[in-house]
Structure formats: C-alpha cells, structure tokens
Design a protein around this motif. Sequence first.
Motif, PDB file in Angstrom:
ATOM      1  N   ARG A 215       0.832  -1.209   0.000  1.00 58.38           N
ATOM      2  CA  ARG A 215       0.000   0.000   0.000  1.00 58.38           C
ATOM      3  C   ARG A 215       0.866   1.258   0.000  1.00 58.38           C
ATOM      4  N   THR A 216       1.983   1.194   0.719  1.00 60.41           N
ATOM      5  CA  THR A 216       2.888   2.345   0.765  1.00 60.41           C
ATOM      6  C   THR A 216       3.515   2.595  -0.600  1.00 60.41           C
ATOM      7  N   ALA A 219       0.969   4.174  -2.896  1.00 59.62           N
ATOM      8  CA  ALA A 219       0.692   5.564  -2.537  1.00 59.62           C
ATOM      9  C   ALA A 219       1.852   6.484  -2.927  1.00 59.62           C
ATOM     10  N   ASP A 222       1.774   6.971  -6.687  1.00 56.64           N
ATOM     11  CA  ASP A 222       0.670   7.864  -7.048  1.00 56.64           C
ATOM     12  C   ASP A 222       1.002   9.320  -6.750  1.00 56.64           C
ATOM     13  N   ALA A 223       1.914   9.542  -5.794  1.00 55.43           N
ATOM     14  CA  ALA A 223       2.278  10.908  -5.409  1.00 55.43           C
ATOM     15  C   ALA A 223       3.328  11.525  -6.323  1.00 55.43           C
ATOM     16  N   ARG A 248       0.523   1.094 -12.518  1.00 54.29           N
ATOM     17  CA  ARG A 248       1.352   2.223 -12.089  1.00 54.29           C
ATOM     18  C   ARG A 248       2.734   2.103 -12.728  1.00 54.29           C
ATOM     19  N   PRO A 318       0.881   4.347   5.404  1.00 56.17           N
ATOM     20  CA  PRO A 318       1.227   4.825   4.055  1.00 56.17           C
ATOM     21  C   PRO A 318       1.139   6.325   3.870  1.00 56.17           C
ATOM     22  N   ALA A 319       0.074   6.964   4.363  1.00 54.48           N
ATOM     23  CA  ALA A 319      -0.071   8.401   4.165  1.00 54.48           C
ATOM     24  C   ALA A 319       1.065   9.176   4.825  1.00 54.48           C
ATOM     25  N   VAL A 322       4.318   8.742   2.787  1.00 60.51           N
ATOM     26  CA  VAL A 322       4.303   9.598   1.603  1.00 60.51           C
ATOM     27  C   VAL A 322       4.633  11.039   1.983  1.00 60.51           C
TER      28      VAL A 322
END
Length: 366
Positions: A215-216, A219, A222-223, A248, A318-319, A322
């Motif tokens: 998940r990390t 993310a 995606d950033a 991705r 994850p958030a 990021v």
Amino acid sequence: MPHALLVSGSLGQGHDVMARACADSLEDRGWTTSTVDAMALLGQRAGAAGEAVFRHLLELPGVYDAFHFSALRPGARLALLADAAARRRLGPALRELVATQRPQLVVSVFATATSAVNGLRARDFRHLVLCTDVTPHRLWVQDGTDLFLVTSQVAACAVRRYRPDAPIAVLPAPLRAPFYRPPGRAQARAELGVPGGARCVLLMSGSWGLGPLARTAAALADAGPHVLAVAGRNRELERRLRHAAGSRPRLHPFGYTERIPALMAAADLVVTSSGDTCSEARALGRRLLLLDVVQGHGRDNLQHELELGHADVTSARPAEVVRNALAALHRPPPGLSAGASPQGWRTGFAAALERVGLGAAGGGPG
C-alpha cells in the motif's frame, strides 16, 4: 591453512551479511571458512518454531518490546531459560562441527550461538562475537568470549553493562563488497528504466518485508516519484507489489534481489527499517527515511541512525510515509564524504585477530 567456523542465524538476512563480511576478510588473509545456521542446528522443528514465534512477536504491537526490554535487556529469568534451552540443543551439533573442522577461530554473529560456543569444553580455538546492534542485550554478552566486535561506542558501553572488563573492539560496520563499488547513478537509472531527471525512492524493509509496503509503494508512486519497491523473501508481498505495479508505470517491483547496490545508486532517498541497510545507504551517500517497524533492539538502532544524521523517521502508515518522503526528497543529501572504503573494516578486523593471537599467518590459540 587456518580455519574459521562462523555461526550465523536465519532470522532475517542481517546475520548472514555479517558472517559473509567476516568470511571475506578471513579468506583474503589466507584462511578457509565455513558458515552454519544456528537456527538449522536447533533442528527442523525447533528452528521453524523459533522463527515462527519471533515473527509472531513482531506482528503484535508492544509484545516484542516487552520481551526485549523486560527480559532480554536485563537478562531476566525467562530470557536465561530460553538461552539455556537453545544451548542444550546447539551444544552437541557445535561440538561435532568443532571436532570435525578443528577451527582456530569461531565467530558468533547470532546471539543464540554465543553461550553454546562458550559452553564447549576443552576449547582450543578463539571465540569472537560480532554484534552490529547499538545495544547488545544480555544473551550476546557471555563469559568466555575472547573479544567482542561492535560498531559504535554506544554498543561498547552496552557490552560493559554486563561485563565491565570485557575485551572490545569498535570497528566500522562491514558492507557487502558490491557496496564499495556501486554503479553510477546514470547507469543504474538507465538499467532500471528510471528517467534521469525524475525523483526516485527505494522502499524496502528487511528480507521479511515488514510493514504495509504494498500500500505504501502504491501511494508513493501515485504521489509522483518513481518507486523501487523490494519485497525481500516475502512472496505474498512480492505478489501484491506486482499487482499494484500493473496500473502504475512509476512503480518498479522486486522480490529477493542482489541488485540493491544498483537500486540505491538510482534512488534519491532510501525508505527502510533500521538495520544493516542503513550502513549500505550511507556508504552510497543516500538520505534515509526510517520506518518505525522493528520493535525491541530496532528502537535503539533507529535512534542511533537518527543521531548519525541525514535521516528522518516515520510511522509505517502509508499516508505518513508519503508525506515524510516527499519532504525528505527536498532536503540535501549527504555529501560525497559519505562514501565508504573497505579498508576501515579490514584494518579493524585484522587488528582484532592480532589481539586474540591470530595474526597474518593464522597464529594459534596459544
């Protein structure tokens, strides 16, 4: 030729890396070596059970912290009983290996082996213990060890907590040979398909792939940055990474790989758990973002890495990874002086052999 027996342990890969570094240095000096896995010597069922218990402890927040700081660190009765049980299982196997190989030197790079080696009677070899943790716990420090090898003054103080008169040598952390000769950034990026001007993050967390790395990785990609995500020996994590990478193009998944020097050379930032990877990243002049995922000794190692500088810390959520990674990418990397040379380790290791009477020609236990 003089011969050395190295006793490693298959909980993660860090112990094997240290054993390999010792073996390389010894073989360069004309020794022969063999390396054994203490977990395997415990027996198939006991070794597998020990690994399963350790993995489960790490998965339960606070449980391994409690065991480490209340039992292993002070040498409480529970830890000593566990050590005695392991010693009873390891002793006969080690005794047979020593009788067969007749080593002049035994090097323990795994705590479980330390007391078992020192418990062998009629010893005619020298025994070194190598621990790269910043605070070796009680089971690392046993009477009978001829010399303790550590990689910081803090670790030396931790050894003296249990043996105030302990013989200690403080050495630079050994690295695998490829980290002394990494590829250039441009070459590494070309081989990996990472554009020269792009931001790039290497994400890994030991050979077990601790934390929510899939998940990390998604993310982070995606950033905006390219993400080189390494699953280690965690096959389920590798499967998830490859699935996430399907949609991705900036996510580059890897399973177990020997290409870590190239991955680090390509990256601007290394996001990882505390451990030997930190020394490798520093050798290549890469900034660190440390995942707080390793309990117990990992907490101490993480704090020490922060003190060394050019490092930040984040939770494994994850958030937050990021947010911290994007900020860290704007901070200056370590200077070129962060590069490493094998000479420091080799010189220190050679001096350690001299201290125990095993000089250039192998010497003898005297």
